[in-house]
Design a protein around this motif. Structure first.
Motif, PDB file in Angstrom:
ATOM      1  N   HIS A 135     -15.795 -62.791  70.860  1.00  0.00           N
ATOM      2  CA  HIS A 135     -16.955 -63.087  71.710  1.00  0.00           C
ATOM      3  C   HIS A 135     -16.682 -64.302  72.581  1.00  0.00           C
ATOM      4  CE1 HIS A 135     -19.337 -60.191  69.444  1.00  0.00           C
ATOM      5  NE2 HIS A 135     -18.783 -60.696  68.356  1.00  0.00           N
ATOM      6  N   PRO A 136     -15.648 -64.235  73.433  1.00  0.00           N
ATOM      7  CA  PRO A 136     -15.302 -65.405  74.245  1.00  0.00           C
ATOM      8  C   PRO A 136     -16.444 -65.834  75.164  1.00  0.00           C
ATOM      9  CG  PRO A 136     -14.173 -63.454  75.076  1.00  0.00           C
ATOM     10  CD  PRO A 136     -14.858 -63.062  73.796  1.00  0.00           C
ATOM     11  N   GLY A 137     -16.698 -67.127  75.183  1.00  0.00           N
ATOM     12  CA  GLY A 137     -17.734 -67.671  76.050  1.00  0.00           C
ATOM     13  C   GLY A 137     -19.147 -67.429  75.569  1.00  0.00           C
ATOM     14  N   GLU A 138     -19.302 -66.842  74.376  1.00  0.00           N
ATOM     15  CA  GLU A 138     -20.626 -66.551  73.832  1.00  0.00           C
ATOM     16  C   GLU A 138     -20.881 -67.417  72.608  1.00  0.00           C
ATOM     17  OE1 GLU A 138     -21.166 -62.389  72.971  1.00  0.00           O
ATOM     18  OE2 GLU A 138     -19.912 -61.814  74.650  1.00  0.00           O
ATOM     19  N   VAL A 139     -22.151 -67.565  72.286  1.00  0.00           N
ATOM     20  CA  VAL A 139     -22.527 -68.243  71.055  1.00  0.00           C
ATOM     21  C   VAL A 139     -22.477 -67.214  69.931  1.00  0.00           C
ATOM     22  CG1 VAL A 139     -24.417 -69.384  69.822  1.00  0.00           C
ATOM     23  CG2 VAL A 139     -23.984 -69.921  72.228  1.00  0.00           C
ATOM     24  N   VAL A 140     -21.790 -67.545  68.855  1.00  0.00           N
ATOM     25  CA  VAL A 140     -21.787 -66.699  67.663  1.00  0.00           C
ATOM     26  C   VAL A 140     -22.763 -67.361  66.699  1.00  0.00           C
ATOM     27  CG1 VAL A 140     -20.407 -65.746  65.779  1.00  0.00           C
ATOM     28  CG2 VAL A 140     -19.391 -66.008  68.051  1.00  0.00           C
ATOM     29  N   THR A 141     -23.816 -66.641  66.359  1.00  0.00           N
ATOM     30  CA  THR A 141     -24.875 -67.239  65.551  1.00  0.00           C
ATOM     31  C   THR A 141     -24.486 -67.359  64.085  1.00  0.00           C
ATOM     32  OG1 THR A 141     -25.955 -65.153  64.997  1.00  0.00           O
ATOM     33  CG2 THR A 141     -26.619 -66.223  67.072  1.00  0.00           C
ATOM     34  N   ARG A 142     -25.194 -68.219  63.418  1.00  0.00           N
ATOM     35  CA  ARG A 142     -25.017 -68.400  61.981  1.00  0.00           C
ATOM     36  C   ARG A 142     -25.249 -67.082  61.247  1.00  0.00           C
ATOM     37  NH1 ARG A 142     -28.442 -73.193  59.472  1.00  0.00           N
ATOM     38  NH2 ARG A 142     -27.175 -74.245  60.998  1.00  0.00           N
ATOM     39  N   LYS A 143     -26.262 -66.343  61.676  1.00  0.00           N
ATOM     40  CA  LYS A 143     -26.577 -65.055  61.049  1.00  0.00           C
ATOM     41  C   LYS A 143     -25.430 -64.061  61.240  1.00  0.00           C
ATOM     42  CE  LYS A 143     -30.128 -61.643  60.380  1.00  0.00           C
ATOM     43  NZ  LYS A 143     -29.789 -61.463  58.990  1.00  0.00           N
ATOM     44  N   GLU A 144     -24.849 -64.009  62.437  1.00  0.00           N
ATOM     45  CA  GLU A 144     -23.718 -63.116  62.680  1.00  0.00           C
ATOM     46  C   GLU A 144     -22.527 -63.467  61.786  1.00  0.00           C
ATOM     47  OE1 GLU A 144     -24.173 -61.868  67.348  1.00  0.00           O
ATOM     48  OE2 GLU A 144     -23.611 -63.943  66.891  1.00  0.00           O
ATOM     49  N   LEU A 145     -22.278 -64.758  61.633  1.00  0.00           N
ATOM     50  CA  LEU A 145     -21.180 -65.182  60.763  1.00  0.00           C
ATOM     51  C   LEU A 145     -21.485 -64.832  59.308  1.00  0.00           C
ATOM     52  CD1 LEU A 145     -20.215 -68.637  62.288  1.00  0.00           C
ATOM     53  CD2 LEU A 145     -18.967 -66.465  62.482  1.00  0.00           C
ATOM     54  N   GLN A 146     -22.718 -65.072  58.888  1.00  0.00           N
ATOM     55  CA  GLN A 146     -23.112 -64.751  57.515  1.00  0.00           C
ATOM     56  C   GLN A 146     -22.919 -63.267  57.232  1.00  0.00           C
ATOM     57  OE1 GLN A 146     -27.148 -65.827  56.584  1.00  0.00           O
ATOM     58  NE2 GLN A 146     -27.002 -65.089  54.496  1.00  0.00           N
ATOM     59  N   GLU A 147     -23.341 -62.410  58.161  1.00  0.00           N
ATOM     60  CA  GLU A 147     -23.202 -60.965  57.973  1.00  0.00           C
ATOM     61  C   GLU A 147     -21.738 -60.538  57.955  1.00  0.00           C
ATOM     62  OE1 GLU A 147     -25.575 -59.386  61.137  1.00  0.00           O
ATOM     63  OE2 GLU A 147     -27.456 -59.797  60.079  1.00  0.00           O
ATOM     64  N   ARG A 148     -20.921 -61.224  58.701  1.00  0.00           N
ATOM     65  CA  ARG A 148     -19.505 -60.870  58.762  1.00  0.00           C
ATOM     66  C   ARG A 148     -18.737 -61.337  57.527  1.00  0.00           C
ATOM     67  NH1 ARG A 148     -15.854 -60.505  63.684  1.00  0.00           N
ATOM     68  NH2 ARG A 148     -13.777 -60.450  62.780  1.00  0.00           N
ATOM     69  N   LEU A 149     -19.090 -62.526  57.023  1.00  0.00           N
ATOM     70  CA  LEU A 149     -18.300 -63.159  55.977  1.00  0.00           C
ATOM     71  C   LEU A 149     -18.710 -62.806  54.550  1.00  0.00           C
ATOM     72  CD1 LEU A 149     -17.988 -66.722  57.511  1.00  0.00           C
ATOM     73  CD2 LEU A 149     -16.295 -64.905  57.530  1.00  0.00           C
ATOM     74  N   TRP A 150     -19.982 -62.491  54.345  1.00  0.00           N
ATOM     75  CA  TRP A 150     -20.438 -62.259  52.982  1.00  0.00           C
ATOM     76  C   TRP A 150     -21.142 -60.913  52.863  1.00  0.00           C
ATOM     77  CZ3 TRP A 150     -20.789 -67.158  55.190  1.00  0.00           C
ATOM     78  CH2 TRP A 150     -20.002 -68.139  54.574  1.00  0.00           C
ATOM     79  N   PRO A 151     -20.982 -60.252  51.721  1.00  0.00           N
ATOM     80  CA  PRO A 151     -21.672 -58.972  51.505  1.00  0.00           C
ATOM     81  C   PRO A 151     -23.187 -59.157  51.602  1.00  0.00           C
ATOM     82  CG  PRO A 151     -20.087 -59.406  49.735  1.00  0.00           C
ATOM     83  CD  PRO A 151     -20.153 -60.639  50.603  1.00  0.00           C
ATOM     84  N   GLU A 152     -23.861 -58.077  51.878  1.00  0.00           N
ATOM     85  CA  GLU A 152     -25.303 -58.104  52.109  1.00  0.00           C
ATOM     86  C   GLU A 152     -26.087 -58.708  50.946  1.00  0.00           C
ATOM     87  OE1 GLU A 152     -28.457 -54.692  53.047  1.00  0.00           O
ATOM     88  OE2 GLU A 152     -26.631 -54.619  54.256  1.00  0.00           O
TER      89      GLU A 152
END
Length: 78
Positions: A47-64
């Motif tokens: 996501h170059p030039g975009e803000v990656v939200t905390r929620k997006e990182l949480q969803e990517r890094l940890w299981p639901e």
């Protein structure tokens, strides 16, 4: 969204990230990076030039079903 194996190597400054091999290199020398920091790096590259939200990182890094406390982490006082 394409998976990491579909992204070519990305260069920025003296660094190169290869999502296919999971490697980060600086001036050709491999830098050891644990899985979660590497996933954060990939999220930023995707996501170059975009803000990656905390929620997006949480969803990517940890299981639901994993609880991660972000609000009460270490705080710096100035």
């Amino acid at each position: 969204m394409p998976g990491p194996s579909q992204h070519p190597a990305v260069r920025f400054g003296s660094f190169e990230v290869n999502p296919r091999t999971g490697e980060l290199r600086k001036q050709g020398i491999r830098i050891k990076l644990h899985e979660k920091p590497f996933q954060v790096l990939l999220a930023l590259i995707e996501h170059p030039g975009e803000v990656v939200t905390r929620k997006e990182l949480q969803e990517r890094l940890w299981p639901e079903d994993t609880f991660v406390e972000f609000e009460n982490g270490p705080q710096q006082h100035y």
